[in-house]
Scaffold this motif. Structure first.
Motif, PDB file in Angstrom:
ATOM      1  N   ARG A 186       0.834  -1.202   0.000  1.00 41.47           N
ATOM      2  CA  ARG A 186       0.000   0.000   0.000  1.00 41.47           C
ATOM      3  C   ARG A 186       0.864   1.245   0.000  1.00 41.47           C
ATOM      4  O   ARG A 186       1.942   1.246   0.568  1.00 41.47           O
ATOM      5  CB  ARG A 186      -0.924   0.005   1.228  1.00 41.47           C
ATOM      6  N   ILE A 187       0.352   2.291  -0.601  1.00 40.17           N
ATOM      7  CA  ILE A 187       1.072   3.552  -0.723  1.00 40.17           C
ATOM      8  C   ILE A 187       0.184   4.690  -0.231  1.00 40.17           C
ATOM      9  O   ILE A 187      -1.021   4.697  -0.486  1.00 40.17           O
ATOM     10  CB  ILE A 187       1.488   3.820  -2.183  1.00 40.17           C
ATOM     11  N   GLN A 188       0.784   5.623   0.468  1.00 43.86           N
ATOM     12  CA  GLN A 188       0.053   6.824   0.869  1.00 43.86           C
ATOM     13  C   GLN A 188       0.867   8.039   0.469  1.00 43.86           C
ATOM     14  O   GLN A 188       2.076   8.087   0.702  1.00 43.86           O
ATOM     15  CB  GLN A 188      -0.188   6.826   2.382  1.00 43.86           C
ATOM     16  N   VAL A 189       0.217   9.006  -0.144  1.00 43.73           N
ATOM     17  CA  VAL A 189       0.892  10.215  -0.634  1.00 43.73           C
ATOM     18  C   VAL A 189       0.538  11.393   0.266  1.00 43.73           C
ATOM     19  O   VAL A 189      -0.636  11.634   0.558  1.00 43.73           O
ATOM     20  CB  VAL A 189       0.484  10.531  -2.092  1.00 43.73           C
ATOM     21  N   VAL A 190       1.567  12.141   0.700  1.00 44.34           N
ATOM     22  CA  VAL A 190       1.356  13.352   1.507  1.00 44.34           C
ATOM     23  C   VAL A 190       2.250  14.446   0.928  1.00 44.34           C
ATOM     24  O   VAL A 190       3.259  14.155   0.275  1.00 44.34           O
ATOM     25  CB  VAL A 190       1.686  13.117   3.002  1.00 44.34           C
ATOM     26  N   ASP A 191       1.889  15.701   1.175  1.00 45.26           N
ATOM     27  CA  ASP A 191       2.705  16.787   0.637  1.00 45.26           C
ATOM     28  C   ASP A 191       2.949  17.902   1.639  1.00 45.26           C
ATOM     29  O   ASP A 191       3.311  19.019   1.287  1.00 45.26           O
ATOM     30  CB  ASP A 191       2.074  17.365  -0.632  1.00 45.26           C
ATOM     31  N   ASN A 192       2.741  17.586   2.940  1.00 47.07           N
ATOM     32  CA  ASN A 192       3.014  18.585   3.968  1.00 47.07           C
ATOM     33  C   ASN A 192       3.380  17.874   5.273  1.00 47.07           C
ATOM     34  O   ASN A 192       3.140  16.668   5.433  1.00 47.07           O
ATOM     35  CB  ASN A 192       1.815  19.525   4.173  1.00 47.07           C
ATOM     36  N   GLU A 193       3.955  18.608   6.200  1.00 49.22           N
ATOM     37  CA  GLU A 193       4.471  18.015   7.435  1.00 49.22           C
ATOM     38  C   GLU A 193       3.355  17.417   8.291  1.00 49.22           C
ATOM     39  O   GLU A 193       3.505  16.327   8.868  1.00 49.22           O
ATOM     40  CB  GLU A 193       5.243  19.062   8.239  1.00 49.22           C
ATOM     41  N   LYS A 194       2.230  18.097   8.381  1.00 49.96           N
ATOM     42  CA  LYS A 194       1.122  17.616   9.209  1.00 49.96           C
ATOM     43  C   LYS A 194       0.647  16.240   8.742  1.00 49.96           C
ATOM     44  O   LYS A 194       0.461  15.326   9.569  1.00 49.96           O
ATOM     45  CB  LYS A 194      -0.039  18.613   9.171  1.00 49.96           C
ATOM     46  N   ASP A 195       0.456  16.078   7.448  1.00 55.48           N
ATOM     47  CA  ASP A 195      -0.009  14.788   6.925  1.00 55.48           C
ATOM     48  C   ASP A 195       1.069  13.712   7.062  1.00 55.48           C
ATOM     49  O   ASP A 195       0.766  12.538   7.262  1.00 55.48           O
ATOM     50  CB  ASP A 195      -0.416  14.934   5.463  1.00 55.48           C
ATOM     51  N   LEU A 196       2.341  14.130   6.943  1.00 56.86           N
ATOM     52  CA  LEU A 196       3.433  13.162   7.115  1.00 56.86           C
ATOM     53  C   LEU A 196       3.450  12.639   8.545  1.00 56.86           C
ATOM     54  O   LEU A 196       3.600  11.434   8.771  1.00 56.86           O
ATOM     55  CB  LEU A 196       4.773  13.815   6.770  1.00 56.86           C
ATOM     56  N   VAL A 197       3.290  13.532   9.492  1.00 56.91           N
ATOM     57  CA  VAL A 197       3.262  13.124  10.904  1.00 56.91           C
ATOM     58  C   VAL A 197       2.125  12.139  11.144  1.00 56.91           C
ATOM     59  O   VAL A 197       2.295  11.105  11.815  1.00 56.91           O
ATOM     60  CB  VAL A 197       3.119  14.354  11.830  1.00 56.91           C
ATOM     61  N   ALA A 198       0.953  12.438  10.597  1.00 53.13           N
ATOM     62  CA  ALA A 198      -0.202  11.557  10.750  1.00 53.13           C
ATOM     63  C   ALA A 198       0.047  10.201  10.096  1.00 53.13           C
ATOM     64  O   ALA A 198      -0.314   9.147  10.636  1.00 53.13           O
ATOM     65  CB  ALA A 198      -1.443  12.216  10.157  1.00 53.13           C
ATOM     66  N   ALA A 199       0.690  10.210   8.934  1.00 55.93           N
ATOM     67  CA  ALA A 199       0.960   8.959   8.214  1.00 55.93           C
ATOM     68  C   ALA A 199       1.962   8.091   8.964  1.00 55.93           C
ATOM     69  O   ALA A 199       1.830   6.867   9.016  1.00 55.93           O
ATOM     70  CB  ALA A 199       1.477   9.278   6.809  1.00 55.93           C
ATOM     71  N   LEU A 200       2.950   8.724   9.558  1.00 58.23           N
ATOM     72  CA  LEU A 200       3.946   7.964  10.322  1.00 58.23           C
ATOM     73  C   LEU A 200       3.304   7.283  11.521  1.00 58.23           C
ATOM     74  O   LEU A 200       3.668   6.159  11.891  1.00 58.23           O
ATOM     75  CB  LEU A 200       5.072   8.891  10.790  1.00 58.23           C
ATOM     76  N   ALA A 201       2.310   7.927  12.105  1.00 56.52           N
ATOM     77  CA  ALA A 201       1.636   7.362  13.276  1.00 56.52           C
ATOM     78  C   ALA A 201       0.588   6.329  12.894  1.00 56.52           C
ATOM     79  O   ALA A 201       0.489   5.272  13.526  1.00 56.52           O
ATOM     80  CB  ALA A 201       0.986   8.487  14.084  1.00 56.52           C
ATOM     81  N   GLY A 202      -0.173   6.620  11.850  1.00 52.77           N
ATOM     82  CA  GLY A 202      -1.284   5.732  11.489  1.00 52.77           C
ATOM     83  C   GLY A 202      -0.950   4.733  10.400  1.00 52.77           C
ATOM     84  O   GLY A 202      -1.170   3.526  10.543  1.00 52.77           O
ATOM     85  N   PHE A 203      -0.381   5.204   9.313  1.00 49.78           N
ATOM     86  CA  PHE A 203      -0.068   4.339   8.178  1.00 49.78           C
ATOM     87  C   PHE A 203       1.169   3.479   8.450  1.00 49.78           C
ATOM     88  O   PHE A 203       1.270   2.337   8.003  1.00 49.78           O
ATOM     89  CB  PHE A 203       0.151   5.208   6.937  1.00 49.78           C
ATOM     90  N   GLN A 204       2.114   4.050   9.181  1.00 50.32           N
ATOM     91  CA  GLN A 204       3.347   3.358   9.569  1.00 50.32           C
ATOM     92  C   GLN A 204       4.056   2.728   8.368  1.00 50.32           C
ATOM     93  O   GLN A 204       4.142   1.504   8.228  1.00 50.32           O
ATOM     94  CB  GLN A 204       3.053   2.287  10.629  1.00 50.32           C
ATOM     95  N   PRO A 205       4.598   3.551   7.501  1.00 55.53           N
ATOM     96  CA  PRO A 205       5.236   3.039   6.280  1.00 55.53           C
ATOM     97  C   PRO A 205       6.529   2.284   6.561  1.00 55.53           C
ATOM     98  O   PRO A 205       7.204   2.536   7.561  1.00 55.53           O
ATOM     99  CB  PRO A 205       5.521   4.318   5.489  1.00 55.53           C
ATOM    100  N   ASP A 206       6.844   1.341   5.680  1.00 57.23           N
ATOM    101  CA  ASP A 206       8.123   0.631   5.772  1.00 57.23           C
ATOM    102  C   ASP A 206       9.255   1.497   5.247  1.00 57.23           C
ATOM    103  O   ASP A 206      10.425   1.302   5.626  1.00 57.23           O
ATOM    104  CB  ASP A 206       8.070  -0.662   4.952  1.00 57.23           C
ATOM    105  N   LEU A 207       8.901   2.453   4.391  1.00 60.57           N
ATOM    106  CA  LEU A 207       9.915   3.291   3.753  1.00 60.57           C
ATOM    107  C   LEU A 207       9.252   4.582   3.277  1.00 60.57           C
ATOM    108  O   LEU A 207       8.069   4.591   2.940  1.00 60.57           O
ATOM    109  CB  LEU A 207      10.543   2.532   2.578  1.00 60.57           C
ATOM    110  N   VAL A 208      10.026   5.666   3.245  1.00 59.09           N
ATOM    111  CA  VAL A 208       9.514   6.954   2.761  1.00 59.09           C
ATOM    112  C   VAL A 208      10.360   7.407   1.574  1.00 59.09           C
ATOM    113  O   VAL A 208      11.593   7.404   1.647  1.00 59.09           O
ATOM    114  CB  VAL A 208       9.561   8.018   3.866  1.00 59.09           C
ATOM    115  N   ILE A 209       9.675   7.766   0.478  1.00 58.64           N
ATOM    116  CA  ILE A 209      10.341   8.366  -0.687  1.00 58.64           C
ATOM    117  C   ILE A 209       9.866   9.808  -0.764  1.00 58.64           C
ATOM    118  O   ILE A 209       8.660  10.062  -0.877  1.00 58.64           O
ATOM    119  CB  ILE A 209       9.997   7.628  -1.988  1.00 58.64           C
ATOM    120  N   SER A 210      10.793  10.728  -0.663  1.00 55.10           N
ATOM    121  CA  SER A 210      10.410  12.144  -0.637  1.00 55.10           C
ATOM    122  C   SER A 210      11.094  12.922  -1.750  1.00 55.10           C
ATOM    123  O   SER A 210      12.291  12.776  -1.987  1.00 55.10           O
ATOM    124  CB  SER A 210      10.790  12.760   0.715  1.00 55.10           C
ATOM    125  N   ASP A 211      10.303  13.734  -2.445  1.00 59.24           N
ATOM    126  CA  ASP A 211      10.867  14.664  -3.427  1.00 59.24           C
ATOM    127  C   ASP A 211      11.730  15.670  -2.666  1.00 59.24           C
ATOM    128  O   ASP A 211      11.388  16.106  -1.560  1.00 59.24           O
ATOM    129  CB  ASP A 211       9.738  15.384  -4.170  1.00 59.24           C
TER     130      ASP A 211
END
Length: 250
Positions: free
Chosen positions: A1-26
């Motif tokens: 599964r993939i989740q796309v975010v483009d700001n710090e607030k959504d990234l923080v939420a994704a790290l807590a809820g989505f818990q990605p195995d890896l982050v690819i950031s522009d």
């Protein structure tokens, strides 16, 4: 599964809820950037690797990303390398987690050993390859009547200059069990009397020295000695011998 975010607030939420195995950031985004994303991940989920995806071929950008702790960086013109970069980053994550788990087990094991070492009734002294004391447990301090601080950095024979062998004769340099063990690489045991620095009375000890080796080396890198206070046992034995001799003379 993939989740796309483009700001710090959504990234923080994704790290807590989505818990990605890896982050690819522009590296560069309209309201966010890769370096801020990297710092956020490191702060909230330090075990999660971050790959910086950048359009710049500037070496300074690459160096900046790697120094900051990115798992990798991929130039957009070389997007085909992204798949391998992801696999490599995930493998590194697994290795890192395995090392951390192994370290945690080692620390737990060392903690248990240290607790046993400090609470056991038997005295234990560690000597380095030169015969100098590097560690003394509390029981050894109590038995010998001297603090670890005073013994550390010296050999036992340097501190206790008057030692007596079981037959009552003086113990000469090189005869103490740890010295024999270091010299021969063999276990050495002896009964030794020292003078207690506080009471100035003789204390009889059963000393057992055991060498320890590093892999591939024939000379011990250290020796540990166990100490057992047998003063009372020795006294009763001498009283019994004296009593027998007295009966035989009657």
């Amino acid at each position: 599964r993939i989740q796309v975010v483009d700001n710090e607030k959504d990234l923080v939420a994704a790290l807590a809820g989505f818990q990605p195995d890896l982050v690819i950031s522009d590296y560069s985004m309209p309201s966010f950037n890769g370096m801020l994303a990297l710092k956020t991940v490191q702060r909230l989920s330090p075990e999660t690797p971050v790959i910086i995806f950048t359009g710049s071929m500037n070496e300074d950008v690459a160096v900046e990303c790697m120094k900051a702790g990115a798992a990798d960086y991929v130039i957009k013109e070389h997007v085909k390398r992204l798949g391998q970069a992801v696999l490599s980053a995930l493998e590194q994550k697994v290795v890192k987690l395995q090392k951390e788990e192994a370290l945690a087990r080692l620390l737990d094991s060392e903690k248990k050993y240290r607790t046993l070492y400090e609470t056991m009734s038997q005295g234990v002294i560690y000597h380095d390859r030169d015969g100098n004391v590097i560690s003394v447990n509390r029981s050894a301090e109590r038995i010998m009547g001297v603090s670890a601080r005073k013994l550390t950095g010296k050999s036992i024979t340097q501190y206790f200059t008057e030692m007596i062998r079981e037959d009552g004769s003086p113990m000469i340099s090189g005869e103490y069990p740890s010295e024999i063990s270091l010299r021969t690489g063999q276990q050495a045991e002896s009964i030794v009397a020292i003078v207690h620095p506080g009471t100035r009375k003789h204390i009889w000890l059963r000393v057992n020295a055991i060498p320890e080796f590093l892999e591939g080396e024939g000379r011990p890198f250290q020796v540990y000695s166990t100490l057992e206070d047998i003063t009372r046992l020795k006294g009763r034995s001498e009283e019994h011998t004296s009593e027998l001799q007295s009966r035989q003379s009657i």
